[in-house]
Every structure is written in C-alpha cells, then in structure tokens.
Design a protein around this motif. Sequence first.
Motif, PDB file in Angstrom:
ATOM      1  N   ARG A   1      45.111 -10.761 -25.321  1.00 24.56           N
ATOM      2  CA  ARG A   1      45.451 -12.167 -25.554  1.00 24.56           C
ATOM      3  C   ARG A   1      46.762 -12.530 -24.857  1.00 24.56           C
ATOM      4  O   ARG A   1      46.854 -13.580 -24.183  1.00 24.56           O
TER       5      ARG A   1
ATOM      6  N   PRO B   1      42.739 -17.719 -29.895  1.00 28.55           N
ATOM      7  CA  PRO B   1      41.484 -17.003 -30.181  1.00 28.55           C
ATOM      8  C   PRO B   1      41.401 -16.559 -31.641  1.00 28.55           C
ATOM      9  O   PRO B   1      42.396 -16.140 -32.229  1.00 28.55           O
TER      10      PRO B   1
ATOM     11  N   ASP C   1      37.789 -19.197 -27.071  1.00 33.91           N
ATOM     12  CA  ASP C   1      38.988 -18.459 -26.657  1.00 33.91           C
ATOM     13  C   ASP C   1      38.836 -16.976 -26.972  1.00 33.91           C
ATOM     14  O   ASP C   1      39.222 -16.103 -26.182  1.00 33.91           O
TER      15      ASP C   1
ATOM     16  N   VAL D   1      38.830 -13.517 -24.530  1.00 31.12           N
ATOM     17  CA  VAL D   1      39.600 -12.296 -24.771  1.00 31.12           C
ATOM     18  C   VAL D   1      38.681 -11.084 -24.812  1.00 31.12           C
ATOM     19  O   VAL D   1      38.967 -10.034 -24.222  1.00 31.12           O
TER      20      VAL D   1
END
Length: 291
Positions: A146, A237, A250, A254
Amino acid sequence: LVKTAELDPTKNYIMGYHPHGIISCGAMCAFATEGCQTLSLTGSSFSTSIRSMDKDNSSGRGFSALFPGIERRLITLPQNFVTPFLREYLLSMGCCDSSRYTFRQNLNAEEGGRAVVVVVGGAAESMLVKPGQIDLVLSKRMGFVREAILAGASLVPCIAFGETDLYETFDVGEHWIARFQAMVKKVTGMAMPIFKGRSILFRDFGLMPMRRPIVVVVGSPIDPPTLDEEKRKNFKPKFDRATSRPLDDDAELVQAMHKKYVESLQKLYSTHKDSAWNVPGQLRSGSLKIK
C-alpha cells in the motif's frame, strides 16, 4: 550482497527483506553498513565503473558500490528506539522506525534516489526460524505494498540465504512457554524465540550469531500502478481482517501488486538457490514456504 538488476537512482524504492531470522543480521550488514562483499550479475558498465562514479566508496564493497546514488534506510520496530544507547547506535547506522510517517517522509523525495528496507515478516516470522529452511510470513502482509503505491515507489524483493542458519532454535510445541511467547508478542509486538548462538569464548553457547555466510540477493524492481492526485488522496484500501479478501477497488489494486511481488520473490529464490556462489543456498535442507 548480490545484484541481479539495475536500480534507477531517479526512482524511489521499498525493498522487502526475507526472511527475518532471529535478529536480521543480514539486513543490518547488507543495508546498514558498507562492509559486504559484492557480486553484480548485470555485467553492465553502470555497475562496473563504480570507483569513478562513487567517490564515497572506492573500495567496491557494500550497497553503494552496487547501487550508487541510492540512499537507503533500514526499518525497525519503534521499541528499539526507546532503549538507551541502542537508539543512538541504530540512528548512526541509518535505521528508522516502522511508522507510516517514516515511510512517507523517506519516500517523499521527488528527485528519487531513496529506498527503505523493510523486513516484511517481522516478529511472527522470527518464531518460524529453522536452520536450513526459509519459512515466510507474507501472504497477508499488505501494508508495505500500500505504501509503495501511495508513494509511487517500486518494490524490490530481497532474499537472504543463510539468515536462518545463524542460530540454533528450539521448538517448544504446545508447551506453556509457547503460550507465554504468544502473550509477549501480543503485548509488546516483539517475539521471544528460544535460540542458542555463540560467544567470544564459547562456540556452543551465547547470543552472538554463528560464523556462517549469508548471501543477500537483490531482485528486479516492480513498478507500481500510476495514480493521479485525486486518486492518491482518496486511496484507502480495505481488506477483510479475517480472510484478507479485498473489499474495494483500491484493495484489489494492492492485492494485484502483492501477487506480482510474491511471484517475483519465488522466481528470485528458484533462480539463485543452487548458484555456485550461493553456499548457504546449496546447503539448505528445505524449500521456500510462504504463509
């Protein structure tokens, strides 16, 4: 320290180090000092003209000899910075704590040339140490991915053959000691594996690592997906805590980059585990396992 690909000094990087071992001796030696012997497998003029390019390291040893122009910082637990004298020692070696703020400050350089080195498996992985084997805690470790996407930094897998051979460990099984170790880890964030090393006077007892080689192989960079400014500001995320299943777009981004990273790490291991220069790799007693 073995180089398998070029790292562009105009980019930023998050370098994942595996495995943790007991105290990550290989990470300290390879990334916090300039004392390592080096080997470049790229064969390019970029890496062979080191002495003329890097005036601060004309010996051809250490990280700067292989990757000139990149300033790296080794990440460690915040608890290590509250112990008297240990804090000063770690800071003098260029180490930083593992907070989000530290990651983002170090990777905020627009001119590039910054790298943070994170031992991804952490305390949980130190409890899995067995000589001759590499057991990783990686499947649910998404935080460093991330941060790489947020910072626009490339991920670089690094694997250390021999890191788990420096200490003898003891498996306590279902003993009450195992429950005590789990409690300490939960409360302090630090693991308490039972291990045996050597000392100055005794070869069979002590806290010093045994005199065995470590070969740290640095892999190829994995570029992150490009985010526009609006997307970057709202990049949050979300994963299911129980299953690590992505809950939004999101998180899927990742997870996709994490998958590429794991595949690259496995390829790095398979390609170099039996190389002629990789003595600890040749002496391994088990294959790479990822949990």
